[in-house]
Design a protein around this motif. Structure first.
Motif, PDB file in Angstrom:
ATOM      1  N   UNK A  66     -41.628 -13.248 -11.440  1.00 46.21           N
ATOM      2  CA  UNK A  66     -40.943 -14.555 -12.135  1.00 46.21           C
ATOM      3  C   UNK A  66     -39.565 -14.994 -11.021  1.00 46.21           C
ATOM      4  N   UNK A  67     -39.039 -16.222 -11.476  1.00 42.87           N
ATOM      5  CA  UNK A  67     -37.887 -16.536 -10.659  1.00 42.87           C
ATOM      6  C   UNK A  67     -36.688 -15.594 -10.994  1.00 42.87           C
ATOM      7  N   UNK A  68     -35.623 -15.730 -10.132  1.00 41.12           N
ATOM      8  CA  UNK A  68     -34.419 -14.902 -10.328  1.00 41.12           C
ATOM      9  C   UNK A  68     -33.904 -14.986 -11.695  1.00 41.12           C
ATOM     10  N   UNK A  69     -33.695 -16.219 -12.002  1.00 42.93           N
ATOM     11  CA  UNK A  69     -33.072 -16.486 -13.391  1.00 42.93           C
ATOM     12  C   UNK A  69     -33.780 -15.774 -14.429  1.00 42.93           C
ATOM     13  N   UNK A  70     -35.126 -15.879 -14.470  1.00 44.62           N
ATOM     14  CA  UNK A  70     -35.878 -15.251 -15.337  1.00 44.62           C
ATOM     15  C   UNK A  70     -35.743 -13.785 -15.554  1.00 44.62           C
ATOM     16  N   UNK A  71     -35.780 -13.125 -14.106  1.00 45.16           N
ATOM     17  CA  UNK A  71     -35.697 -11.835 -14.021  1.00 45.16           C
ATOM     18  C   UNK A  71     -34.269 -11.173 -14.622  1.00 45.16           C
ATOM     19  N   UNK A  72     -33.388 -11.824 -14.542  1.00 40.20           N
ATOM     20  CA  UNK A  72     -31.964 -11.614 -15.005  1.00 40.20           C
ATOM     21  C   UNK A  72     -32.196 -11.782 -16.555  1.00 40.20           C
ATOM     22  N   UNK A  73     -32.633 -12.760 -17.246  1.00 39.78           N
ATOM     23  CA  UNK A  73     -33.055 -12.925 -18.689  1.00 39.78           C
ATOM     24  C   UNK A  73     -33.710 -11.421 -19.092  1.00 39.78           C
ATOM     25  N   UNK A  74     -34.760 -11.054 -18.509  1.00 44.69           N
ATOM     26  CA  UNK A  74     -35.810 -10.153 -18.880  1.00 44.69           C
ATOM     27  C   UNK A  74     -34.769  -8.790 -18.788  1.00 44.69           C
ATOM     28  N   UNK A  75     -34.111  -8.586 -17.759  1.00 41.84           N
ATOM     29  CA  UNK A  75     -33.527  -7.322 -17.927  1.00 41.84           C
ATOM     30  C   UNK A  75     -32.115  -7.398 -18.759  1.00 41.84           C
ATOM     31  N   UNK A  76     -31.677  -8.412 -19.171  1.00 42.86           N
ATOM     32  CA  UNK A  76     -30.527  -8.349 -19.862  1.00 42.86           C
ATOM     33  C   UNK A  76     -30.948  -7.634 -21.301  1.00 42.86           C
ATOM     34  N   UNK A  77     -32.172  -7.811 -21.632  1.00 43.45           N
ATOM     35  CA  UNK A  77     -32.659  -6.880 -22.697  1.00 43.45           C
ATOM     36  C   UNK A  77     -32.982  -5.751 -22.654  1.00 43.45           C
ATOM     37  N   UNK A  78     -32.858  -5.119 -21.287  1.00 42.39           N
ATOM     38  CA  UNK A  78     -33.045  -3.627 -20.938  1.00 42.39           C
ATOM     39  C   UNK A  78     -32.110  -2.811 -21.827  1.00 42.39           C
ATOM     40  N   UNK A  79     -32.348  -1.772 -22.411  1.00 36.96           N
ATOM     41  CA  UNK A  79     -31.644  -0.944 -23.410  1.00 36.96           C
ATOM     42  C   UNK A  79     -30.407  -0.347 -22.543  1.00 36.96           C
ATOM     43  N   UNK A  80     -30.888   0.293 -21.173  1.00 36.10           N
ATOM     44  CA  UNK A  80     -30.054   0.686 -20.453  1.00 36.10           C
ATOM     45  C   UNK A  80     -28.644  -0.469 -19.801  1.00 36.10           C
ATOM     46  N   UNK A  81     -29.209  -1.542 -19.616  1.00 38.43           N
ATOM     47  CA  UNK A  81     -28.655  -2.610 -19.230  1.00 38.43           C
ATOM     48  C   UNK A  81     -27.547  -2.840 -20.562  1.00 38.43           C
ATOM     49  N   UNK A  82     -28.139  -3.118 -21.580  1.00 37.80           N
ATOM     50  CA  UNK A  82     -27.354  -3.648 -22.872  1.00 37.80           C
ATOM     51  C   UNK A  82     -26.105  -2.308 -22.883  1.00 37.80           C
ATOM     52  N   UNK A  83     -26.362  -1.093 -22.694  1.00 30.87           N
ATOM     53  CA  UNK A  83     -25.782   0.144 -23.084  1.00 30.87           C
ATOM     54  C   UNK A  83     -24.548   0.059 -21.805  1.00 30.87           C
ATOM     55  N   UNK A  84     -24.822  -0.581 -20.917  1.00 29.54           N
ATOM     56  CA  UNK A  84     -23.781  -0.521 -19.669  1.00 29.54           C
ATOM     57  C   UNK A  84     -23.980   0.560 -18.799  1.00 29.54           C
ATOM     58  N   UNK A  85     -25.138   1.284 -18.697  1.00 29.32           N
ATOM     59  CA  UNK A  85     -25.434   2.378 -17.802  1.00 29.32           C
ATOM     60  C   UNK A  85     -26.130   1.782 -16.552  1.00 29.32           C
ATOM     61  N   UNK A  86     -26.573   0.545 -16.693  1.00 33.53           N
ATOM     62  CA  UNK A  86     -27.191  -0.331 -15.452  1.00 33.53           C
ATOM     63  C   UNK A  86     -26.722  -1.482 -15.507  1.00 33.53           C
ATOM     64  N   UNK A  87     -26.394  -1.948 -14.213  1.00 30.32           N
ATOM     65  CA  UNK A  87     -26.386  -3.499 -13.818  1.00 30.32           C
ATOM     66  C   UNK A  87     -27.307  -3.832 -13.162  1.00 30.32           C
TER      67      UNK A  87
END
Length: 119
Positions: free
Chosen positions: A67-88
């Motif tokens: 997917x394009x970079x913007x969609x990649x950001x959107x998909x990983x914004x829903x990653x539980x580890x990203x939402x928890x602040x453990x990963x960016x």
């Protein structure tokens, strides 16, 4: 020369990542793996995996997406580890000579238990 364009994503542990008890960290890792496996099953992630012994110990993982970079950001914004602040996430477009890189569909682990079963 023609080029293929892929989106690459780095998963980075931020300096201010919250500390978690081991059991909570394990549950969060399982949720992260399940999320990523879902993205693979949907065809968004072509390849992904953790880094071992990187020069920068904050580097945790790498993914190549369809997917394009913007969609990649959107998909990983829903990653539980990203939402928890453990990963960016860090995202970029990657150009390679056309046909230089091929991706095969292979099963990916949905949990740490599944990942360990391959050892």
């Amino acid at each position: 020369m023609r080029f293929d364009q892929h989106t690459v994503l780095l998963l980075v542990r931020p300096a201010d990542a919250p500390e978690l008890p081991r059991d909570a960290a394990d549950l969060l890792q399982d949720a992260h793996l399940a999320h990523q496996a879902g993205l693979v099953e949907q065809g968004h992630v072509l390849a992904a995996g953790p880094f071992l012994d990187p020069d920068d110990e904050r580097l945790r993982g790498f993914a190549v997406l369809s997917v394009d970079p913007e969609m990649a950001r959107e998909l990983y914004a829903n990653d539980p580890a990203v939402r928890a602040g453990r990963l960016v996430v860090r995202v970029a477009s990657w150009l390679v000579p056309e046909g230089n890189v091929r991706f095969e569909s292979v099963p990916v682990p949905r949990s740490m238990l599944e990942a360990a079963a391959g050892d």
